[in-house]
Design an enzyme around this catalytic site. Structure first.
Site, mmCIF file in Angstrom:
data_model
loop_
_atom_site.group_PDB
_atom_site.id
_atom_site.type_symbol
_atom_site.label_atom_id
_atom_site.label_comp_id
_atom_site.label_asym_id
_atom_site.label_seq_id
_atom_site.Cartn_x
_atom_site.Cartn_y
_atom_site.Cartn_z
ATOM 1 C CG PHE A 195 56.074 56.084 46.298
ATOM 2 C CD1 PHE A 195 55.814 54.845 47.266
ATOM 3 C CD2 PHE A 195 57.600 56.172 45.921
ATOM 4 C CE1 PHE A 195 57.203 54.316 48.243
ATOM 5 C CE2 PHE A 195 58.118 56.257 46.440
ATOM 6 C CZ PHE A 195 58.425 54.906 47.340
ATOM 7 C CB VAL A 199 60.767 59.057 42.772
ATOM 8 C CG1 VAL A 199 59.261 58.709 43.463
ATOM 9 C CG2 VAL A 199 62.067 58.485 43.650
ATOM 10 C CD GLU A 200 55.116 55.966 37.330
ATOM 11 O OE1 GLU A 200 53.762 55.781 36.847
ATOM 12 O OE2 GLU A 200 55.717 55.437 37.409
ATOM 13 C CG LEU A 201 55.602 60.850 43.289
ATOM 14 C CD1 LEU A 201 54.930 62.134 44.726
ATOM 15 C CD2 LEU A 201 54.963 59.372 44.675
#
Length: 190
Positions: A93, A137-139
């Site tokens: 995201f 999850v990556e931000l």
């Protein structure tokens, strides 16, 4: 070596990413994670489904959770924390403040790993962490590096020599991707 983009098909009439579907052991643990950590909210899910799940939405993206309590029946290490590996499968995201994300993760006592990607003076900060089922999850602030179609790059394969090469018009990653694709194509042809 020049690579020319050739396609006999027109692009499909795609608009955008609609949703990501994720199998989870506990829908409610995952709902809490995606609401509390990432800011998604529950939306109505069609009543015709005959299995436990939930739909969440925000940022123009849906997340569909599908409960499967036996998801880890063959994984004997499920209770051990998996290493956070930025090269693992993940959903990413884009965000505007990676430092704020890191503070939130610290407040929640969550494990995470950070990384920095640089290209031509542009810098992207990344933070990686797992959801309750171990999905990565990556931000990141990926908008700092522009999206450049490979077809617009003048690709020059890297050579194992110390001779100075002409500068490419694309960044390092675009050239690495094209070199990898070229090698894969050569491997397929033999």
């Amino acid at each position: 070596m020049e690579i020319e983009e050739v396609s006999s098909y027109e692009a499909l009439p795609l608009l955008s990413l609609n949703h990501v579907s994720i199998m989870c052991r506990s829908v409610w643990d995952s709902v809490r994670f995606y609401e509390d950590v990432l800011g998604f909210f529950l939306i109505k899910r069609p009543s015709s489904f005959n299995f436990n799940g939930a739909w969440l939405y925000n940022y123009g993206i849906g997340i569909h959770l599908i409960e499967n309590p036996s998801i880890d029946e063959f994984d004997i290490t499920i209770n051990e924390p998996r290493p956070i590996n930025p090269k693992d499968n993940h959903i990413s995201f884009q965000c505007t403040d990676v430092a704020l994300v890191i503070r939130r993760l610290q407040d929640l006592g969550m494990r995470y790993v950070t990384a920095v990607v640089e290209d031509g003076g542009a810098k992207v900060d990344q933070v990686f962490f797992h959801d309750p089922d171990g999905y990565m999850v990556e931000l990141c602030n990926c908008e700092n590096i522009p999206v450049i179609p490979i077809s617009s790059c003048s690709f020059k394969p890297r050579r194992q020599s110390f001779k100075k090469q002409a500068p490419a018009t694309c960044g390092f990653m675009e050239n690495v991707m094209m070199e990898s694709l070229s090698m894969d194509m050569l491997n397929f042809s033999f």
